[in-house]
Structure formats: C-alpha cells, structure tokens
Design a protein around this motif. Structure first.
Motif, PDB file in Angstrom:
ATOM      1  N   CYS A   6     -48.235  -2.598  60.037  1.00 26.23           N
ATOM      2  CA  CYS A   6     -48.987  -1.349  59.947  1.00 26.23           C
ATOM      3  C   CYS A   6     -48.053  -0.195  59.613  1.00 26.23           C
ATOM      4  O   CYS A   6     -46.920  -0.165  60.065  1.00 26.23           O
ATOM      5  CB  CYS A   6     -49.653  -1.037  61.277  1.00 26.23           C
ATOM      6  N   HIS A 180     -44.650   0.599  50.493  1.00 25.19           N
ATOM      7  CA  HIS A 180     -44.089   0.079  51.744  1.00 25.19           C
ATOM      8  C   HIS A 180     -44.820  -1.197  52.158  1.00 25.19           C
ATOM      9  O   HIS A 180     -44.201  -2.230  52.419  1.00 25.19           O
ATOM     10  CB  HIS A 180     -44.211   1.151  52.835  1.00 25.19           C
ATOM     11  N   GLU A 181     -46.141  -1.113  52.193  1.00 24.68           N
ATOM     12  CA  GLU A 181     -46.926  -2.250  52.690  1.00 24.68           C
ATOM     13  C   GLU A 181     -46.800  -3.468  51.774  1.00 24.68           C
ATOM     14  O   GLU A 181     -46.633  -4.587  52.241  1.00 24.68           O
ATOM     15  CB  GLU A 181     -48.391  -1.840  52.855  1.00 24.68           C
ATOM     16  N   HIS A 184     -43.641  -5.389  52.284  1.00 24.51           N
ATOM     17  CA  HIS A 184     -43.637  -6.369  53.382  1.00 24.51           C
ATOM     18  C   HIS A 184     -44.026  -7.749  52.837  1.00 24.51           C
ATOM     19  O   HIS A 184     -43.500  -8.770  53.273  1.00 24.51           O
ATOM     20  CB  HIS A 184     -44.610  -5.962  54.488  1.00 24.51           C
ATOM     21  N   TYR A 195     -39.737 -10.241  62.572  1.00 25.49           N
ATOM     22  CA  TYR A 195     -40.201  -8.874  62.784  1.00 25.49           C
ATOM     23  C   TYR A 195     -39.920  -8.412  64.213  1.00 25.49           C
ATOM     24  O   TYR A 195     -40.828  -8.052  64.965  1.00 25.49           O
ATOM     25  CB  TYR A 195     -41.692  -8.787  62.452  1.00 25.49           C
ATOM     26  N   GLU A 204     -38.519  -3.480  58.187  1.00 23.96           N
ATOM     27  CA  GLU A 204     -39.136  -2.159  58.070  1.00 23.96           C
ATOM     28  C   GLU A 204     -38.377  -1.283  57.073  1.00 23.96           C
ATOM     29  O   GLU A 204     -38.967  -0.571  56.267  1.00 23.96           O
ATOM     30  CB  GLU A 204     -39.145  -1.464  59.437  1.00 23.96           C
ATOM     31  N   HIS A 288     -39.541   0.088  64.010  1.00 30.33           N
ATOM     32  CA  HIS A 288     -39.807   1.315  63.249  1.00 30.33           C
ATOM     33  C   HIS A 288     -38.878   2.442  63.682  1.00 30.33           C
ATOM     34  O   HIS A 288     -38.958   3.549  63.162  1.00 30.33           O
ATOM     35  CB  HIS A 288     -41.247   1.794  63.455  1.00 30.33           C
TER      36      HIS A 288
HETATM   37 ZN   LIG Z   1     -43.918  -1.492  57.834  1.00 32.56          ZN
END
Ligand SMILES: [Zn+2]
Length: 368
Positions: A6, A180-181, A184, A195, A204, A288
C-alpha cells in the motif's frame, strides 16, 4: 510472507486514529481501510503463490523488447470485495479517455495515462516489457470501497481508493504513486525482497526510486526534469487541503515531508545513525521508515552525477535489482555493494553517495 504494497503505510493510519484529532468519519475510514487491507492480504498471498507457480524467476531481458501495452481500467463500483467485479470496464487499451461527466474525479483517465507512462518508462529506458518483462496486462480498479485511503498493487492488479476527502485526496493523480506500486510488481518478478526489516525497506526504496524517476520523466516527457530540477517528493498532492505536508516522503530531506497535528510527523531517517530498530509488528520492522536511508542515497547518487537520473544512477540501481545476486533478505550493505559493483565509470560517486548515508553501516549490527 507476501507483501502488502500500500502507498499509505498502516502506521500512518493507526497514528491518525490514536491522535484522534480528525473528524469521526475520517477516523472510521482509517479503521476500515486498515481492516479491509488486512483482509486483502490473504488474497495477495494466493496471487503470489500462483505467480510463483506459473513461471521461473528472475527474468532477464536478452532481446529488444516489443511494445505490448495492454491496459484495462475497471470501475470497482465502491465494492470492497477481495476481487472487485470486472463487469464495468471504463477504458480498454486503445480506447478514448472518458468524458468528465462520466467520471468527474478523472480517476479512470489518470490511471490509464499513468499506466502508459510507467510502462513506457520501463520499456524505453530499461528495455523491460511491462512488470514481468513479458508484456503482462496492466489492470486497474478505481473507486474501490468507500472512503478507502489507499492504493496498492496486489500482484495482479492495481486498486485505487477515493481517499476520504479530508486528510487524503485520491491516489490516481500522482504518477510516482502509480510508478511506485507497479515497481513493487517489478521487484517481485526480479528479486523478490522479503517485505520486512532491511530487505523490506530496500523493497520500499526501490519502489520510490523508480516512482520518482517515472515522475521526473513522465510528468512532462517533452521537458523532463534533471536530478537538480526534481523536487524528490513521493506522493505530492496526496494530503487533503489544510494538512501540513508537502508529500508522503521526501527523498532529498527524509523526515520532513509532513508534520500535522491530525496525522503525526514523517519518521524517515536519512542516515544510518538514525536507523530505527522496530519490531515486525510496527511497519514490518520499519519498511516505510528506514527506506529513507537508501532513498537518500539514490538522491545523492543522482545529484552527484547530475543530469537525468534514469540515465545515470537509475540503470545502476536497475542492474543491482536484476543481476540475480540480490538476496531475498539482503541488507542495506549488500545492496549498496551491488550498486558499487555495477557502477562502471560512476563508482566513486556511488560509493560517496552511500558513504554520506552511513555506508558501510557499522559492523556487528546485522541484527538490525
Ligand atoms: Zn510501497
């Protein structure tokens, strides 16, 4: 464990609830976003398993990639089902953007355009045909759930909430959020970093590194930004009106992106001396948070070399990611050394960038 990727970290939403200064419906939205995301986590594990079974990894590009852009944007119709229905397509590949009256939020169009820019960035500069390097289709769902304060890639599709309209705006209008997403996804198909803890913070950080490059190039491809011109902000515009924040993260000055009485403050360190040793229960060990350190190293590397980051430090980071030597639970030190190994003529500057964030990151701190 499969990651939940997320854009808004759970600890940010949790903090908003604990501080309790936002309107009640926003606090409720924070709680339901956290709860729904936990539900989705199970779906993600299933996706990841099928993805692992389907093909060998990592994939390496050996030939000239051909453009196979294939986007579909669906209307999630405000359902919070694990797999939103696919019965309402808003835009298919090659289709026209939809008129404002059909979607005043402009979310579907922004998603469609953001997918294209992210796809073309990887194809043009890294010879990579989509997330998997094999032309996988890019599916997006907009208007997910009600007041959902997040956007994520779940291993198969990208899903966007609308935000709550108070603290969080929507998530489709920031190209770096989409970049960004989807990155991943690229990490999953190349070097699937665990992760959690340092490897999670690297995961991240890589998503931010490619997200910011996509923003620097893609916001105006005819007039792209150099490392010096970029604002280095991730999630600029995510905060609602009146929130005291420039963005979600600041790669140039980690820890300064926001500081608001309702939201809390940006906890990212920009140097190893401020590394936060956190339990798994807190942001998966700070994925994060401590990502600020490698983020800042990339900012430094790009500005020390100068010019367009996707032509300088970007390819070095990409080689480190795709060389097949990045271990699943890699430390910052291991990643830094892979970039130095792949730095070519820029070795001194890459080494200097890492040194400025604390490389070689102290001996005897492996437990971090
Ligand atoms: Zn992320």
């Amino acid at each position: 464990m499969a990651p939940i990727c997320c854009i808004i970290p759970e600890h940010v939403l949790q903090n908003i609830i604990e501080v309790g200064q936002a309107p009640q419906h926003v606090l409720d939205a924070c709680q339901s976003t956290i709860d729904q995301t936990k539900e989705l986590h199970n779906t993600r594990i299933e996706h990841k398993q099928s993805l692992l079974a389907e093909q060998e990894r990592p994939t390496f590009e050996v030939t000239e990639a051909v453009r196979h852009l294939n986007r579909t944007v669906y209307d999630a119709q405000h359902t919070s089902m694990r797999d939103p229905p696919r019965n309402k397509i808003m835009i298919e590949e090659g289709g026209a953007l939809i008129p404002k009256e059909q979607d005043p939020s402009y979310d579907a169009n922004e998603c469609y355009i953001g997918f294209q820019k992210t796809y073309d960035f990887y194809l043009n500069f890294f010879n990579r045909d989509s997330i998997d390097g094999r032309g996988i289709g890019l599916d997006g769902f907009v208007h997910y759930s009600k007041g959902y304060q997040n956007a994520f890639w779940d291993g198969r599709q990208m899903i966007f909430g609308d935000g709550d309209g108070v603290l969080f705006n929507g998530f489709t209008d920031e190209l770096d959020v989409i970049g960004h997403e989807l990155t991943h996804g690229v990490v999953e198909y190349t070097s699937p970093l665990d992760y959690s803890f340092q490897s999670g913070a690297l995961n991240e950080s890589l998503a931010d590194v490619f997200g910011i490059m996509i923003k620097q190039w893609g916001n105006d491809p005819a007039n792209p930004q150099t490392a010096e011109q970029s604002d280095w902000l991730i999630g600029e515009g995510i905060w609602g009106k009146g929130v005291n924040g420039r963005a979600l993260r600041d790669m140039k000055a980690p820890g300064t992106a926001y500081n608001d009485r309702r939201v809390g403050s940006d906890r990212q360190p920009g140097h190893w001396k401020n590394f936060q040793k956190l339990p798994l229960s807190e942001d998966k060990g700070g994925v994060h948070i401590n990502s600020g350190i490698p983020n800042h190293a990339f900012y430094l590397a790009s500005t020390l070399i100068g010019g367009y980051s996707w032509q300088t430090a970007g390819p070095i980071w990409y080689k480190a990611l795709t060389c097949g030597k990045l271990r699943q639970n890699a430390s910052f030190k291991e990643f830094a050394e892979l970039t130095i190994l792949n730095a070519g003529d820029h070795e001194d500057k890459i080494r200097e960038a890492w040194k400025q964030v604390g490389y070689p990151f102290g001996e005897g701190r492996d437990e971090l």
